[in-house]
Design a protein around this motif. Structure first.
Motif, PDB file in Angstrom:
ATOM      1  N   ARG A 162       0.824  -1.208   0.000  1.00 25.56           N
ATOM      2  CA  ARG A 162       0.000   0.000   0.000  1.00 25.56           C
ATOM      3  C   ARG A 162       0.862   1.264   0.000  1.00 25.56           C
ATOM      4  O   ARG A 162       0.605   2.204  -0.756  1.00 25.56           O
ATOM      5  CB  ARG A 162      -0.932   0.003   1.215  1.00 25.56           C
ATOM      6  CG  ARG A 162      -1.833   1.242   1.281  1.00 25.56           C
ATOM      7  CD  ARG A 162      -2.804   1.153   2.432  1.00 25.56           C
ATOM      8  NE  ARG A 162      -3.745   0.047   2.243  1.00 25.56           N
ATOM      9  CZ  ARG A 162      -4.712  -0.246   3.132  1.00 25.56           C
ATOM     10  NH1 ARG A 162      -4.840   0.467   4.244  1.00 25.56           N
ATOM     11  NH2 ARG A 162      -5.528  -1.248   2.898  1.00 25.56           N
ATOM     12  N   GLY A 163       1.915   1.280   0.822  1.00 32.44           N
ATOM     13  CA  GLY A 163       2.792   2.440   0.858  1.00 32.44           C
ATOM     14  C   GLY A 163       3.567   2.611  -0.424  1.00 32.44           C
ATOM     15  O   GLY A 163       3.765   3.736  -0.905  1.00 32.44           O
ATOM     16  N   ALA A 164       4.029   1.496  -1.003  1.00 32.18           N
ATOM     17  CA  ALA A 164       4.762   1.570  -2.262  1.00 32.18           C
ATOM     18  C   ALA A 164       3.869   2.114  -3.377  1.00 32.18           C
ATOM     19  O   ALA A 164       4.300   2.946  -4.177  1.00 32.18           O
ATOM     20  CB  ALA A 164       5.290   0.190  -2.639  1.00 32.18           C
ATOM     21  N   GLU A 165       2.640   1.671  -3.420  1.00 29.89           N
ATOM     22  CA  GLU A 165       1.714   2.159  -4.449  1.00 29.89           C
ATOM     23  C   GLU A 165       1.461   3.652  -4.292  1.00 29.89           C
ATOM     24  O   GLU A 165       1.434   4.406  -5.278  1.00 29.89           O
ATOM     25  CB  GLU A 165       0.394   1.399  -4.366  1.00 29.89           C
ATOM     26  CG  GLU A 165      -0.606   1.800  -5.426  1.00 29.89           C
ATOM     27  CD  GLU A 165      -1.877   0.982  -5.379  1.00 29.89           C
ATOM     28  OE1 GLU A 165      -2.566   0.882  -6.413  1.00 29.89           O
ATOM     29  OE2 GLU A 165      -2.194   0.434  -4.297  1.00 29.89           O
ATOM     30  N   GLU A 166       1.304   4.107  -3.051  1.00 32.74           N
ATOM     31  CA  GLU A 166       1.079   5.532  -2.804  1.00 32.74           C
ATOM     32  C   GLU A 166       2.261   6.367  -3.277  1.00 32.74           C
ATOM     33  O   GLU A 166       2.093   7.409  -3.924  1.00 32.74           O
ATOM     34  CB  GLU A 166       0.831   5.731  -1.304  1.00 32.74           C
ATOM     35  CG  GLU A 166       0.668   7.190  -0.877  1.00 32.74           C
ATOM     36  CD  GLU A 166       1.971   7.792  -0.374  1.00 32.74           C
ATOM     37  OE1 GLU A 166       2.113   9.030  -0.444  1.00 32.74           O
ATOM     38  OE2 GLU A 166       2.863   7.035   0.066  1.00 32.74           O
ATOM     39  N   LEU A 167       3.478   5.897  -2.993  1.00 32.79           N
ATOM     40  CA  LEU A 167       4.666   6.640  -3.394  1.00 32.79           C
ATOM     41  C   LEU A 167       4.838   6.626  -4.906  1.00 32.79           C
ATOM     42  O   LEU A 167       5.185   7.654  -5.515  1.00 32.79           O
ATOM     43  CB  LEU A 167       5.894   6.058  -2.701  1.00 32.79           C
ATOM     44  CG  LEU A 167       7.216   6.808  -2.864  1.00 32.79           C
ATOM     45  CD1 LEU A 167       7.071   8.281  -2.504  1.00 32.79           C
ATOM     46  CD2 LEU A 167       8.302   6.152  -2.010  1.00 32.79           C
ATOM     47  N   GLY A 224       3.485  -1.485 -11.222  1.00 28.95           N
ATOM     48  CA  GLY A 224       4.256  -0.733 -12.207  1.00 28.95           C
ATOM     49  C   GLY A 224       5.731  -0.653 -11.885  1.00 28.95           C
ATOM     50  O   GLY A 224       6.464   0.122 -12.510  1.00 28.95           O
ATOM     51  N   ILE A 225       6.178  -1.439 -10.920  1.00 24.32           N
ATOM     52  CA  ILE A 225       7.594  -1.470 -10.552  1.00 24.32           C
ATOM     53  C   ILE A 225       8.267  -2.583 -11.341  1.00 24.32           C
ATOM     54  O   ILE A 225       7.926  -3.756 -11.186  1.00 24.32           O
ATOM     55  CB  ILE A 225       7.764  -1.696  -9.039  1.00 24.32           C
ATOM     56  CG1 ILE A 225       7.110  -0.534  -8.270  1.00 24.32           C
ATOM     57  CG2 ILE A 225       9.235  -1.822  -8.670  1.00 24.32           C
ATOM     58  CD1 ILE A 225       7.045  -0.739  -6.773  1.00 24.32           C
TER      59      ILE A 225
END
Length: 375
Positions: free
Chosen positions: A201-206, A334-335
């Motif tokens: 969730r945090g990675a997606e937000e960033l 998308g990473i």
């Protein structure tokens, strides 16, 4: 674009749980590690930078000299070299290696450590300087007629380079930093944005914040995420290994102070006198670790808790299949680039190449095939 795996080549063997061995610049170790990564199927290897470390471009040159395919992601701090000279240094190495060089821009998040190299700017000033620095570098890499530059940090007359990147016009620029200042610079000048391992969730937000920053300049970026995978034949064995790593690290701290040589106070806590990092990425890791040691399916923050989130320290723990499935979930955000390195550098890199990298590539190929057929 295809997925990319980045490993880690250092000047000598050393991790949070391994004392440094050999000379401070161990040519044989650099060569062996670079060759091992190339043969294990890594696309690139990161060469780190620190105010006390050997010079990253020269380590990269040695690693490149013994390999034929492995790319080098060379960490570089703006402000310590004139941007026109840095542009020529990277372009020269890019030509010598047949186009295998990328730049990883580190603006810096620990004021005390930066002062060791004479950098006394504030964080906001450093990012402003980085933006100007990268503007000049990109301009010199374009080639063409001599150019002038009048800025806050640099005043240049008649800049021109006779050496240009192997792939004319650019060398890939990766960028790290999670503050608003960092995102603004990344959105305008970077080709790839690198984040430390976070829950999904945090990675997606960033990622979404960085995309918005790039979109404001009509640009798109590639995304990279860093993990310290801990894999074993069974899930239980992997978690046992994670517990061993944390126990080894905490034992070293108890005997020697902090894992990076910063002494703990009498209560066993890290100091608050400026020796800890002030960057937003570290604060994010500290906040994640404060919520617990385990997140999502197999994300572990035990080392981040022990070190105060000072560097890339989050792990994915499990069997090769479990860790590969976890990386696939980040790919779905998308990473497309994964920077992975272990706590036992050589043996872990071999195992990643044998058991993890092929699994992830197969999963991504299957995923993309399904998308193509559905589309």
């Amino acid at each position: 674009m295809p997925i990319e795996f980045i490993g880690y080549v250092s000047a000598r063997e050393q991790t949070e749980i391994l004392d440094p061995t050999g000379p401070s610049v161990d040519a044989a170790y650099i060569a062996a590690t670079a060759l091992l990564h190339e043969r294990a199927g890594f696309d690139r290897a990161l060469i780190a930078f620190h105010s006390t470390s050997p010079e990253s471009l020269q380590i990269a040159q040695h690693a490149a000299s013994v390999t034929s395919r492995l790319g080098l992601l060379v960490a570089h701090r703006p402000g310590f070299t004139a941007p026109t000279l840095a542009a020529r240094q990277f372009a020269t190495l890019d030509n010598l290696t047949g186009g295998r060089v990328a730049m990883h821009v580190i603006t810096g998040g620990n004021d005390r450590e930066l002062q060791a190299d004479g950098d006394n700017l504030t964080k906001a000033e450093r990012y402003a300087r980085t933006a100007e620095y990268l503007q000049i570098i990109r301009r010199e890499w374009e080639g063409g007629a001599p150019f002038d530059h009048d800025g806050r940090f640099y005043r240049i007359r008649g800049a021109q380079s006779s050496v240009l990147p192997r792939h004319r016009g650019s060398i890939p620029i990766y960028f790290g930093g999670a503050s608003e200042e960092a995102l603004a610079v990344a959105g305008q000048y970077a080709d790839g944005y690198a984040l430390w391992g976070e829950p999904l969730r945090g990675a997606e937000e960033l990622v979404n914040r960085v995309r918005a920053a790039a979109r404001a300049h009509g640009r798109t970026l590639r995304f990279s995420i860093s993990f310290r995978p801990i894999i074993a034949d069974t899930e239980g064995q992997a978690w046992e290994r994670a517990a061993e790593i944390e126990a080894q690290l905490r034992a070293r701290q108890a005997e020697e102070g902090d894992a990076t040589g910063i002494a703990l106070d009498r209560a066993g806590q890290r100091p608050t006198d400026g020796t800890l990092p002030t960057n937003e990425g570290s604060r994010r890791l500290q906040a994640i670790a404060a919520k617990g040691a385990r997140h999502d399916e197999c994300l572990w923050t035990g080392v981040a808790q022990a070190t105060g989130g000072r560097w890339n320290s989050t792990s994915l723990v499990g069997t090769p299949d479990q860790v590969a499935e976890s990386l696939l979930r980040y790919y779905r955000l998308g990473i497309e680039t994964f920077l992975i390195r272990g706590f036992d550098p050589l043996s872990d890199a071999i195992r990643y190449g044998r058991e993890l990298i092929p699994r992830v590539r197969a999963l991504v190929e299957k995923e993309d095939g399904c998308r193509r057929r559905a589309g």
